[in-house]
Design an enzyme around this catalytic site. Structure first.
Site, short mmCIF file in Angstrom:
data_model
loop_
_atom_site.label_atom_id
_atom_site.label_comp_id
_atom_site.label_asym_id
_atom_site.label_seq_id
_atom_site.Cartn_x
_atom_site.Cartn_y
_atom_site.Cartn_z
N HIS A 158 0.86 -1.19 0.00
CA HIS A 158 0.00 0.00 0.00
C HIS A 158 0.90 1.23 0.00
O HIS A 158 2.12 1.12 0.12
CB HIS A 158 -0.93 0.01 1.22
CG HIS A 158 -0.24 -0.17 2.53
ND1 HIS A 158 0.64 0.77 3.03
CD2 HIS A 158 -0.26 -1.19 3.42
CE1 HIS A 158 1.10 0.33 4.19
NE2 HIS A 158 0.59 -0.86 4.45
P1 TYD Z 1 -1.48 -2.52 8.03
O1 TYD Z 1 -0.84 -1.19 8.04
O2 TYD Z 1 -2.57 -2.75 7.01
O3 TYD Z 1 -0.35 -3.64 7.89
P2 TYD Z 1 0.24 -4.29 6.56
O4 TYD Z 1 0.20 -3.25 5.52
O5 TYD Z 1 1.61 -4.72 6.92
O6 TYD Z 1 -0.64 -5.45 6.25
O7 TYD Z 1 -2.03 -2.84 9.47
C1 TYD Z 1 -2.58 -4.10 9.82
C2 TYD Z 1 -3.67 -3.87 10.84
O8 TYD Z 1 -3.15 -3.23 12.01
C3 TYD Z 1 -4.80 -2.99 10.34
O9 TYD Z 1 -6.03 -3.61 10.68
C4 TYD Z 1 -4.69 -1.71 11.08
C5 TYD Z 1 -3.88 -2.04 12.31
N1 TYD Z 1 -2.95 -0.98 12.67
C6 TYD Z 1 -3.25 -0.11 13.69
O10 TYD Z 1 -4.32 -0.18 14.30
N2 TYD Z 1 -2.34 0.85 14.04
C7 TYD Z 1 -1.16 0.98 13.40
O11 TYD Z 1 -0.34 1.88 13.76
C8 TYD Z 1 -0.86 0.10 12.31
C9 TYD Z 1 0.43 0.21 11.54
C10 TYD Z 1 -1.76 -0.87 11.98
#
Ligand code: TYD
Length: 133
Positions: A51
């Site tokens: 993303h």
């Molecule tokens: P995400 O940023 O989508 O991780 P990746 O891109 O590595 O798959 O985050 C995964 C989940 O964690 C998403 O449901 C949101 C949550 N999250 C938070 O609540 N706070 C944060 O600071 C981050 C980075 C993620």
């Protein structure tokens, strides 16, 4: 070359008792740190990220083990292999980013410039390409 993204070497104090490194905001990390999160227990072959953030900037450190960060600014793509706890990768806003090739027991520390905001994410690559133009 990718705009502004770069590996930043952090201070390190090598010591027979064990080594020590540190980061300071607006010094080694080129932004004010609003948030920290970490990625751990990644099963072999898994990919994280995939993303872009419209505003959030990041500083990524492989505190343990190794992994690759792939950055794409819409024009160029670079792979950064992180495998030392005294190197950080600065990721400017507006980059498509993915993390992969996590070694067993690797630990990724991510310092971020904004609080978590789902609306800051672009999840679709084609949408990212349009947005970046
Ligand atoms: P995400 O940023 O989508 O991780 P990746 O891109 O590595 O798959 O985050 C995964 C989940 O964690 C998403 O449901 C949101 C949550 N999250 C938070 O609540 N706070 C944060 O600071 C981050 C980075 C993620």
């Amino acid at each position: 070359m990718i705009k502004q993204a770069r590996i930043i070497e952090l201070p390190k104090f090598l010591d027979v008792r064990g080594n020590l490194s540190f980061v300071e905001e607006l010094k080694h990390v080129p932004f004010k740190i609003e948030r920290s999160y970490w990625i751990y227990d990644v099963p072999g072959g898994e990919t994280r990220g995939g993303h872009a953030y419209k505003e959030n900037q990041e500083f990524i450190v492989a505190l343990s083990g190794s992994f690759d960060v792939i950055l794409d600014d819409g024009e160029y793509t670079n792979i950064y292999s992180l495998n030392r706890s005294y190197y950080g990768l600065y990721v400017p806003k507006g980059m498509w980013r993915q993390m992969q090739n996590f070694s067993t027991n690797s630990l990724a520390l991510v310092l971020a410039s904004t609080h978590y905001s789902p609306t800051d994410y672009i999840h679709d690559y084609e949408e990212f390409k349009k947005w970046i133009k």
